[in-house]
Design an enzyme around this catalytic site. Structure first.
Site, PDB file in Angstrom:
ATOM      1  N   HIS A  18       0.567  37.927 -60.086  1.00 49.48           N
ATOM      2  CA  HIS A  18       1.553  38.029 -61.168  1.00 49.48           C
ATOM      3  C   HIS A  18       2.333  36.729 -61.333  1.00 49.48           C
ATOM      4  CE1 HIS A  18       5.556  39.012 -62.829  1.00 49.48           C
ATOM      5  NE2 HIS A  18       4.842  39.754 -63.660  1.00 49.48           N
ATOM      6  N   ASN A  64      19.452  23.108 -88.861  1.00 48.30           N
ATOM      7  CA  ASN A  64      20.397  23.778 -87.948  1.00 48.30           C
ATOM      8  C   ASN A  64      21.587  24.300 -88.741  1.00 48.30           C
ATOM      9  OD1 ASN A  64      18.732  22.870 -85.958  1.00 48.30           O
ATOM     10  ND2 ASN A  64      20.130  21.337 -85.153  1.00 48.30           N
ATOM     11  N   ARG A 124     -11.409  37.912 -72.463  1.00 49.20           N
ATOM     12  CA  ARG A 124     -10.483  37.423 -73.487  1.00 49.20           C
ATOM     13  C   ARG A 124     -10.383  35.909 -73.332  1.00 49.20           C
ATOM     14  NH1 ARG A 124      -5.140  40.027 -70.612  1.00 49.20           N
ATOM     15  NH2 ARG A 124      -5.267  38.797 -68.716  1.00 49.20           N
ATOM     16  N   GLY A 171       0.736  42.916 -67.296  1.00 50.61           N
ATOM     17  CA  GLY A 171       1.588  43.636 -66.355  1.00 50.61           C
ATOM     18  C   GLY A 171       2.818  44.260 -66.959  1.00 50.61           C
ATOM     19  N   CYS A 192      15.068  17.378 -90.156  1.00 46.00           N
ATOM     20  CA  CYS A 192      15.551  16.815 -88.895  1.00 46.00           C
ATOM     21  C   CYS A 192      16.322  17.830 -88.074  1.00 46.00           C
ATOM     22  CB  CYS A 192      16.384  15.561 -89.144  1.00 46.00           C
ATOM     23  SG  CYS A 192      17.883  15.884 -90.074  1.00 46.00           S
ATOM     24  N   SER A 240      16.842  14.838 -96.138  1.00 45.96           N
ATOM     25  CA  SER A 240      16.401  15.321 -94.840  1.00 45.96           C
ATOM     26  C   SER A 240      17.037  16.694 -94.652  1.00 45.96           C
ATOM     27  CB  SER A 240      16.837  14.354 -93.748  1.00 45.96           C
ATOM     28  OG  SER A 240      16.405  14.832 -92.503  1.00 45.96           O
ATOM     29  N   ARG A 247      22.085   9.822 -84.927  1.00 49.13           N
ATOM     30  CA  ARG A 247      23.454  10.329 -85.071  1.00 49.13           C
ATOM     31  C   ARG A 247      24.432   9.291 -84.543  1.00 49.13           C
ATOM     32  NH1 ARG A 247      20.823  15.617 -82.829  1.00 49.13           N
ATOM     33  NH2 ARG A 247      19.947  13.918 -81.642  1.00 49.13           N
ATOM     34  N   MET A 254       2.995  46.577 -69.344  1.00 46.45           N
ATOM     35  CA  MET A 254       2.926  47.967 -69.755  1.00 46.45           C
ATOM     36  C   MET A 254       2.158  48.799 -68.744  1.00 46.45           C
ATOM     37  SD  MET A 254       2.565  47.341 -73.757  1.00 46.45           S
ATOM     38  CE  MET A 254       2.139  49.055 -73.923  1.00 46.45           C
ATOM     39  N   TYR A 257       7.662  14.349 -93.860  1.00 45.90           N
ATOM     40  CA  TYR A 257       7.693  14.149 -92.408  1.00 45.90           C
ATOM     41  C   TYR A 257       8.552  15.202 -91.722  1.00 45.90           C
ATOM     42  CZ  TYR A 257      12.389  12.150 -92.916  1.00 45.90           C
ATOM     43  OH  TYR A 257      13.718  11.975 -93.196  1.00 45.90           O
ATOM     44  N   ARG A 277      -5.413  52.603 -70.459  1.00 47.56           N
ATOM     45  CA  ARG A 277      -4.727  51.308 -70.413  1.00 47.56           C
ATOM     46  C   ARG A 277      -4.214  50.925 -71.783  1.00 47.56           C
ATOM     47  NH1 ARG A 277      -7.299  48.042 -65.890  1.00 47.56           N
ATOM     48  NH2 ARG A 277      -9.113  49.262 -65.326  1.00 47.56           N
ATOM     49  N   LYS A 335      -7.923  43.872 -75.832  1.00 43.30           N
ATOM     50  CA  LYS A 335      -8.819  44.472 -74.847  1.00 43.30           C
ATOM     51  C   LYS A 335      -9.851  45.364 -75.538  1.00 43.30           C
ATOM     52  CE  LYS A 335      -7.182  46.280 -70.814  1.00 43.30           C
ATOM     53  NZ  LYS A 335      -7.964  45.861 -69.619  1.00 43.30           N
TER      54      LYS A 335
END
Lengths: 906, 906
Positions: B474, B787, B358, B111, B850, B783, B580, B113, B870, B102, B32
């Site tokens: 909102h 996870n 903005r 909204g 992957c 690969s 898998r 803050m 990839y 502000r 802002k």
């Protein structure tokens, strides 16, 4: 000998006062081959022969059991050379050359692999041998032994079939003992053996000595991969890749009548370390007879015969000349190798032949005495003495010995084959020993005699008893190597395997009955005796003093209780590297409050419960600080998932529900809420301290208040180190550091004295090692928790690994259990990174290790190389760590010196 | 303005056609503040003001909420400067300066803050304001608003207390609407408000405008750490460390009668992307009134009014001059910023003021249209167009839209606030929405209107319906930001929160009833409609084409079933990066054979069971190979612990026991034998293939036979890649490589054609990454399974992490869930090592990822930087990955260019 030009040398000859190899070529020639070459060069009487290198073995397995091309020509050439040296020829009916074919790896693997003796005999040569030796009985006895051994080792026939033929023949003839058989009997036996082979195989026993030789060489290489050998290598951390060499050597015969003999000897006593010739021999026997324990041998010296109250004369008395030669040879070898030697010799018709020498295995106690005395004799330096003791073997010295057996009737006495005391349930079968031991039962393996097939059972047992066999029998040698107490040759014991019982001295002991054995005295008692603490004085203290002087790294201990702390201090610990606070929570009085804390539904309830635990924790720490007298104490804050503290059995749940006033259902609900799929990777370590800050605050308060009290009481300020477990990020350390600092300020203010402490982190996650630079912004010290670091780096749960890790070890896909010896390539790299990056983040960050690897000599050497400041291990392993750390320092210094030398020489 | 010499600049002024900052200083001034400065410099009518930088916020929190010392002087100076520009003075009763205070962070947090308007009013200045404006009612209305807002935001009083006072007063006076209150009424209300504050706080409301100002600045900084803001940052991945700026700006009033107005606008339609002014305004209102959705606003343009069939006139019709100015300003801003703008403006007595601009948030569909059209207009390049679409927002485009609602009666119509369709159970409470969603229930959150307190519920819901509020309410703004379908302002819906029901169109819907919403049309239906597949044509196809041209990395998919494969191909997948095989085992027909295999007590039984599974696996692979038409297919051999396949519920156990012929007890025993403490780190992955080689052999056979069949049927050779999971050592890969090679040879021979395949490893353990050089000796491709690599590197079980990870996120100890976006510092370093070392071991090793990170834009950018070949992700994320990968390539190229430029300029 001639070899093809430009071809790689696969075969090395020795004999006649010269050799192509030497003692330094152990990796290539194996221990036996290298030492035969060395002895030959020293001018000692060694029967000539040649060695096929370990590289042949490696090539053989790489090529699906095919030999390197040049090998055949090289063996032929070496054989021709051997024939020339021996003055005999392969297959020569008039003067036949006979050879032994033996394995010999870089590391000794006694009895694990195959051997063929008397190779070269056939119908023609046996007649020649008979004629030349003038002893037809000897010739045919040798022949039948050869057939039997070759058939079993090379042709794969069952050993017992031949025993049956022999037994049947003896029955038919009304013989009792083998000695009753005459030359013709043995000739007949040999004939029957040959017929048996023909029948079983459908083809005749090989008669061409060269065919026999290649068959035997192949069989020895094949035996490198037999199950016994694989198991032995696993137990002794011998890599499969080393391979074995094969030694082909002209036969000499200890079984050519009463002027012949064979024996094994140690240049010093391998059990006590005393400087005195120690060994056994048999008149008119071949070497295997001594080791096999079938006949009970005689001792070498008059002094030891008298000390043992034996009546059979010693070698010193029977063959004084030979004994004199032997004694001089022993001294020569000891002086040359600068170590106690384990020697095999044969006397063939009053002529001495040396068949083997190697550094002798010894008990831990003996290794201390020998090292200290050799240093005293000026044979080796003090630093060398420190390097001579195997730290791993120390284990047996550090455990309690037998104290009082007044309530335990003596069942039997035998030979003090391996020192130390053991108590356990009697078991007669090796497999059963393993399964009982796995279930946590202490067992004593009782056997008539042991064989390589019993190795796993001996390893699993706390102690071993045999009814037959001498001090150098299989049972004795293996038990000493493993550090298991052993009583061998307890002849009064009559074992009934079928019944599962044995009798001796009028008592009957059944499987499962508890006995106590004293391996240092050779006694077996009924029931359980009491144990005494080991003495750490004499040679032990002297050598450990030398070690401590040489050592760079500090040695701390992992100790949670005052008892642990006392033991560790007695063993020379210089601090506590890991004090796990959770173990303090399991005390019966405390667990109730701990559970109350866990079951609290909000912070207020939780704090109320923690307030009850606080004074108890404080008392623990006061006691530990007082004992440690200003030595550093690293206290790890709560680590395990809370679920571990909750009751699991239904009745416990009910009791706790009653005690806490919670309903059973509520309790079960909370427990199932806390249960995790992978608790090892779950809500534990500093994650607990972050989600429930009041827990760590209570612990910090207990520590700091205890420090203030201990300082007031003793006048010595405790050296407190607060350690955060399972940190993965700098933010975790930053957050907890602030909270702990606040507690320290509060306690300092209340106590009117500033509480000093160091703040540090356990490095036990790959991320922590990778981000060590960042973590060191907050941590003044790191302690590598290599147990968990191994689990996460490998993705391997220690609790679950047994289901596949054994397969890995058996298939040779892993050299070592990474939880026993640090995986230096993988986990080790993270440790190295943690060290380098940690120091980059904070130059003076203190670095240690507190995983169980801290007590493993190979891992300690790694820690030295990596530049850690200290290792920490369980109390009983402290002396092992002290010694291993000293050796690591010395070896590193030697390497540096060598490197410098190389550079200077350039 | 003057600042102290040598002091750091904490405050930046703007206004009057000039500014100390500019749009490039977003990090320092917040969005802002930076844009107010930029607009000011552009000569647009911006009320003067100044910005306290985000660095003030950071310093404030570092210093336990104390300001940097020079701040006060700098604010005083800036205030004096502001008074000069505005020609008004703080506290001047004749011509009072009023300001707004502000927040404004680097990223928009609408909204979340706090804001204070009309600051500077007190008994004196309000009278002055009344006199000067000639509008006493306006003055006292502003005053009471200020008291209420300041009391709630700064003094911490309950907002509702003031509402009650107002309601009571209205009741007393018989008023219905706020508009009925006159100037005296508001004066009385203000008096009562002040009395209330005095009573509650025990001290009077602050009257000194400077005190008011410092109070408001502190409150805005404090609101950075309120719970709403913390949650919002977590949801939007905004780091806590960024902090917020505070903007102090002279007030302008949209509520000074009918020549005043306030509004919000987008330069293009944020929902569809159409190039047309889009927005709403309210006559005689303050800005918050539009956003709060209390009054339903009017639209800006005549065209959109007519399109919506609205009767309330548009701004274009009511204030044509102002509208003209606005339209020109919009074009100027769009040209200047080269992007669609989201603008706030106020008209004070016929004078236009710009309050904010903005880059406008937009739906995924709009972002495509805007980017493509702007490229068409020549405003931006095609590459820039590719960079303009947020890949994460794509998600909403790629899920099914509403198709058929013929069986679903229309309940209500509202505004098409956020496109997309959703089906779910009605829920009225945000917390309840979260708990139901966590339990796996699809829910639609139905509210009268939403507030920032409902954020978590909106995020958890599949869709949102509100009874009140416009397109910029909102609910609408937040729902579009989150990609949740939303219908707002469905006025016919009457909600009874107490009852848990709503009525509309004569129907009553209770909590738990299923409804369907169409956010693109603004309709709410009873029951569940049917969905249709998303169309990937038009602007989407055009822009994705540009992206594919720009992209370096390939994009593959994680797909286990033919259905997955079809979806992924439709979305542009260039191969399968992870198939898998275990998911294929769970099919009802197959699980019996799988269980039989697991329960086998020896290899023979196991092989018999595997023989039953073989043809089914083969069929799976044939179908997948046929669909993939020669594109690469990476098949991962069995990974999960066998325990996962066994039944757990008692009745299932009995059924399986019956089916397999095993007793229940035997089955339970086997299951408990297979149970593990930490299955994640247990007997799984290639460990299964090594302990039970026959399992992987069966899978390899199925793969190779399928490849042969597919090739015969289609004439195209499948590109098969066999992937080994959970490898930690080279030995594992070596061992399995041989076995799989053997199977390939057998199949090749039987099929009469050579089966080609690549052999590779999943890199998902820290050790595998560390030892990548060694692993690459055996693996032709890697690969990264990020996870599991995240689980092991952090020592963090994904299944168990929720109990503490939320605490970490809430405490700001972690910026992001490492399972959502790759931890580049820790896990990322292992990936980088794996890449470097893997290439060192095998120069052309193919590298991919992957883990689920393969569909996360930030992680994809990391993969680009790291040089992977990839990424592979779930089918629905393929377009996201295509776009993110293209953006990563473009950004990297831009950076390189910039670097080069720098070097050239030197």
């Amino acid at each position: 000998m001639t070899t093809q030009k430009d071809a790689k040398k696969w075969v090395y000859a020795f004999g006649d006062g010269a050799a192509e190899g030497d003692a330094g070529m152990k990796n290539l020639l194996g221990g036996k081959g290298a030492n035969l070459a060395e002895m030959s060069s020293l001018g000692l009487p060694v029967p000539p022969g040649f060695t096929l290198t370990t590289e042949v073995c490696t090539a053989y397995y790489k090529k699906q059991k095919a030999y390197p091309k040049p090998l055949q020509a090289q063996v032929e050439a070496a054989l021709a050379d051997l024939e020339a040296k021996a003055g005999k020829s392969f297959g020569d009916a008039n003067n036949p050359l006979l050879v032994s074919v033996r394995s010999g790896g870089r590391a000794s693997m006694p009895g694990m692999m195959d051997t063929v003796l008397n190779l070269g005999l056939n119908a023609d040569t046996v007649a020649g041998l008979a004629a030349r030796s003038g002893d037809k009985r000897f010739a045919y006895d040798s022949y039948r032994r050869f057939i039997q051994m070759y058939s079993s080792v090379v042709l794969g026939l069952d050993h017992d079939v031949f025993e049956e033929i022999l037994d049947d023949y003896k029955d038919d003839q009304g013989y009792e003992l083998d000695t009753e058989l005459n030359a013709d009997d043995w000739q007949e036996i040999a004939k029957r053996f040959l017929a048996q082979v023909d029948e079983e195989l459908g083809k005749p026993f090989p008669t061409d000595p060269k065919d026999q030789l290649w068959g035997a060489i192949g069989a020895v290489f094949d035996s490198w991969m037999n199950n016994r050998a694989i198991t032995y290598r696993q137990l002794h951390d011998i890599p499969q890749s080393w391979g074995t060499a094969v030694n082909v050597q002209a036969m000499v015969f200890g079984n050519m009548g009463d002027t012949s003999a064979t024996g094994v000897a140690f240049t010093r006593n391998p059990s006590t370390g005393e400087k005195a010739i120690y060994g056994e021999f048999l008149i008119n026997a071949q070497g295997e007879d001594v080791v096999a324990g079938i006949r009970t041998p005689q001792v070498l010296t008059k002094a030891s015969r008298e000390a043992m109250g034996e009546t059979s004369l010693s070698l010193e008395e029977i063959m004084p000349d030979i004994f004199g030669q032997l004694a001089r040879t022993f001294q020569k070898l000891e002086d040359h190798y600068r170590d106690m030697q384990d020697i095999e010799f044969t006397v063939e018709e009053s002529r001495l032949w040396m068949l083997q020498t190697r550094a002798g295995k010894r008990t831990a106690a003996a290794s201390f005495r020998i090292a200290v005395e050799m240093a005293g004799e000026g044979m080796i330096s003090r630093d060398e003495a420190v390097l001579r003791v195997d730290p791993a073997a120390l284990d047996q010295l550090l455990h309690p010995a037998l104290d009082d057996t007044s309530n335990c009737p003596l069942i039997a006495s035998g030979l003090p084959a391996s020192p130390g005391a053991a108590i356990g349930q009697v078991v007669f079968d090796a497999d059963e020993a393993v399964s009982l031991a796995n279930a946590g039962t202490d067992v004593i393996l009782v056997r008539i005699e042991t064989s390589p097939d019993d190795i796993h059972g001996m390893h699993a047992a706390n102690g071993i008893v045999t009814a037959r066999g001498g001090m150098t029998s299989h049972a004795a040698v293996v038990a000493r190597g493993m550090g298991r107490p052993c009583v061998s040759g307890a002849g009064s014991i009559k074992i009934n395997y079928k019944d599962g019982s044995f009798t001796a001295n009028g008592m009957s002991i059944r499987k499962g009955d508890v006995i106590t054995i004293d391996g240092a005295k050779g006694n077996v008692f009924k029931g359980a005796g009491t144990m005494t603490q080991p003495q750490m004085s004499g040679d032990f203290a002297v050598l450990m003093g030398w070690a401590d002087k040489a050592r760079r790294m500090q040695v701390r201990t992992n100790a949670d209780t005052p008892d642990d702390v006392k033991t560790a201090l007695r063993f020379g610990a210089q601090g506590i590297g890991l004090c796990r606070t959770e173990h303090m929570f399991f005390d019966e009085e405390r667990i109730a409050a701990v559970r109350e804390m866990i079951l609290a539904s909000n912070a207020t309830q939780r704090i109320a419960a923690l307030d009850k635990i606080l004074p108890m924790q404080r008392d623990d720490f006061v006691e530990i600080f007082m004992l440690m007298e200003g030595k550093p104490v690293t206290i790890r804050l709560l680590d395990p998932p809370l679920h571990e503290f909750l009751p699991h059995a239904r009745e416990d749940v009910e009791a706790v529900a009653k005690a806490t006033g919670l309903g059973v259902d509520a309790l079960m609900a909370r427990a199932s809420e806390l249960a995790e799929s992978n608790p090892m990777l779950g809500h534990r370590g500093c994650r607990l301290g972050i989600t429930y800050p009041e827990i760590y605050e209570m612990q910090a308060r207990a520590i700091f208040e205890a420090a203030a009290i201990a300082q007031k009481q003793s006048g010595v300020a405790p050296k407190v180190e607060v350690m955060i477990p399972l940190a993965a990020t700098g933010e975790e350390l930053a957050y907890l550091k602030e909270r702990i600092k606040d507690v320290a300020s509060q306690v300092s203010e209340a106590a009117g004295q500033k509480v000093k402490y160091a703040y540090g982190a356990m490095i036990e996650l790959p991320r922590a090692a990778l981000r060590a630079n960042e973590l060191a912004q907050y941590a003044e010290f790191f302690s590598f928790g290599t147990n968990d670091l191994t689990q996460t780096t490998f993705g391997l749960s220690r609790d679950d690994a047994s289901s596949f890790l054994n397969t890995y070890l058996a298939k040779g896909m892993m050299d070592q259990d990474p939880f026993v010896s640090l995986d230096q390539d993988g986990v080790g790299e993270l440790v190295r990174m943690g060290v380098t990056r940690g120091r980059a983040g904070r130059a003076n960050v203190k670095l240690g290790i507190c995983g169980e690897h801290g007590g493993d000599p190979a891992s300690i050497a790694f820690c030295e190389k990596t530049g850690l400041d200290y290792v920490s291990c369980s109390p009983y392993r402290v002396p092992i760590a002290r010694l291993a750390a000293a050796q690591a320092t010395l070896k590193r210094a030697a390497k540096k010196k060598q490197k410098k030398k190389k550079i200077t020489n350039k």
